[in-house]
Design a protein around this motif. Sequence first.
Motif, PDB file in Angstrom:
ATOM      1  N   ARG A 175      29.341  22.619  50.973  1.00 38.61           N
ATOM      2  CA  ARG A 175      28.447  21.961  51.921  1.00 38.61           C
ATOM      3  C   ARG A 175      28.879  22.268  53.358  1.00 38.61           C
ATOM      4  O   ARG A 175      28.057  22.471  54.233  1.00 38.61           O
ATOM      5  N   THR A 178      21.874  24.519  50.861  1.00 38.10           N
ATOM      6  CA  THR A 178      23.013  23.977  50.137  1.00 38.10           C
ATOM      7  C   THR A 178      22.809  22.512  49.724  1.00 38.10           C
ATOM      8  O   THR A 178      23.013  22.157  48.563  1.00 38.10           O
ATOM      9  N   GLN A 179      22.370  21.686  50.675  1.00 41.68           N
ATOM     10  CA  GLN A 179      22.250  20.262  50.399  1.00 41.68           C
ATOM     11  C   GLN A 179      21.366  20.005  49.178  1.00 41.68           C
ATOM     12  O   GLN A 179      21.723  19.267  48.263  1.00 41.68           O
TER      13      GLN A 179
END
Lengths: 273, 426
Positions: free
Chosen positions: B222, B242-243
């Motif tokens: 992250r 990514t999140q």
Amino acid sequence: MFGELVRYRGLLGMLAWRDIRVRYKQSLLGVAWAFLMPLIQTAVLVLVFAYSGAITIDDNKLGGMPYMLFVLAGIIPWTLFNATIASSMECLTRNSRLVTKIYFPREVFPLANVLGALVDFGIALTVFFPVYLYYIFKTPTAPFVQPHPSTWLFMIPVVLLFQVLFIAGLSMILSMANLFFRDVKYVMTFVLQLWFFATNVMYPIRFEHRPHLAWLTAFNPMIAILDAYRDCWMGRGLTNPNGLLVASIVSTLAFFIGWRIFHKASFKFAEYV
Amino acid sequence: MSDYVVEFDHIYKKFAMGEQHTTLRDFIAAGFGKVFRGSKPDPAQLKKQEFWAVKDLSFNLKRGESMGIIGPNGSGKSTTLKLLSGILRPERGTYNVKGRLSALIEVGAGFHPDLTGRENVFLNGSILGMTRKEVQSKFANIVEFAGVGEFIDTPVKRYSSGMAVRLGFAVAAFIEPDVLLVDEVLAVGDTEFRNRCHNRMNQMLSRGVTMILVSHNLEEVRNLCDKTIMLFKGEKLVEGPTQKVVEEYHARVVEMIKLDQATDAARDGEVKAADPVEITSVQFINKDGLPTDTLMTGDPMTIRVNYNASRAVERPHVGIDIDWAAEDQLATCFDTHQDGATLEPIAKGKGYVDCKIGPVLMVPNVYSVNVRILDADTDTLLGGTQRNRFILNERVVVNGFFGLPHRWEQSHAGESPAAQTCEAAA
């Protein structure tokens, strides 16, 4: 294939340096072993052949070369061959962590191994020179003759080049074979022993009485190579030029074919090591 | 010309299961077969005992982008990195990497224990593709970054493992690549060193390095990656920011692992003879008392062993091993015999045994649990089950391998160094 290797020449040097450094780091006598080994081996052979009387070498067949010089001139290049081949067997498996984790041309391993052995060869040569000088100035007894250093000495690096090509080609094949099948190492122990006796290290090998079998020497380039070294030291010209020609062709082929096979297989190494 | 620095186009890579070494006999037989049949087996087809380690994987990266690869163990993350770095060649598909590529895959792999730190820095530098001059110009920085100080002329075999790893990473941290591959190297070292590494990687990213990071540490992904792909069994399941991918990770992966377990169980069920005490299931119960496959560090957990006994057992004895799923290595174990705990006799029929564990302070990872029930009188195995997996996620930060319950104390009233150290140790 070639360009990539040039790019990694620094690594080639570093790995060779590492091998040499590690080899002598924790031994008491250090680099002195590179001098001592050929001396001890020569002493043993001279004792067995010249003084024990159990086995005799016909002095007339040494081509006028004093036995001590004959053995020394043979055993130093033979040690280069023998030691490199023996250590090449494990040069990939010993570095398995590098083989599986980091990319660079795998040829670097066997070639660095050859390079490291060449340094030992250079050191061993310094043992040869005093003996060589001694025989140059000593008046010989028949059938021996004095060595006459001549322009033939410049031929020695050429002979060495072909020997190194042969060794490097064989090293690549054997290190690769041993990575896939660990049996190769054990088999080669016996092969090298046999090879020693099939090579003119401690006695001359000439098929004078059986000339129809002379073609067998084509399978062992080491015979012609050792003959060539001795001829050059004696300064008398090549006694077996055809043999050397065959040996140089075999060596060059061994190198390029060995390299080609090694390179093609090298992308499988990480999976099998 | 595309403006992608890294292109990975429908890549397939297969591996053989089990023992990789073919015997010399097979090899010769195959060689003869080739000569006589004149045909080669198609490398793009699977033979028996083979599986796709990476299957139909594609992605592209522009300059300065960073991508994380996540997924459970054996999903093909490391294989992907090895394909990128050129160590492995794919069976199918094409890939292209522009510029100088460096891999932080197990740094310090080239260290030789007999050589000094200084010698190893030069050796490792050239292994990673640096010239001697480059290493020379960065040598002071490398030593400072690693923090090995005066040990630089000591053979590496006398280093602590932490020091060796730090030195290894320091060499790698000073390469100036265009593309950087990172494989879990940051799982080692103390927090301070990890922070230093993160800073260094952020610096590289801001200079325009393209980075691919493989990690189990979702927090790290992250922090460092713009986008992430999630792999499972060699295939790309999710791709995106990514999140979003990290959020989806838990739900999807747990589901896939369950499916995997079900097939394993079905296969095991066919061959297994009935155990005297059959373990019907193993449950992981979280702090709220709910069964789950995803637990959090710092929370208590309960391992519930459900059984169906075909006969009564006077003195049962239960052992539970917790392994790191990737390495098949024991992380910890619980054993009624070792604990001196006495279980009540098991009656014929169904029941369960609970192992209640306090705050779980192990490093976030995928764990595999093996359970066995024995008869303490005869010491015979009554029943067992293997490979029940759970995922441990990060709530409380755990560095290294595990945390220990601890507290800090301080005193301003005079000095008593000996006593203080004793207490700290206790």
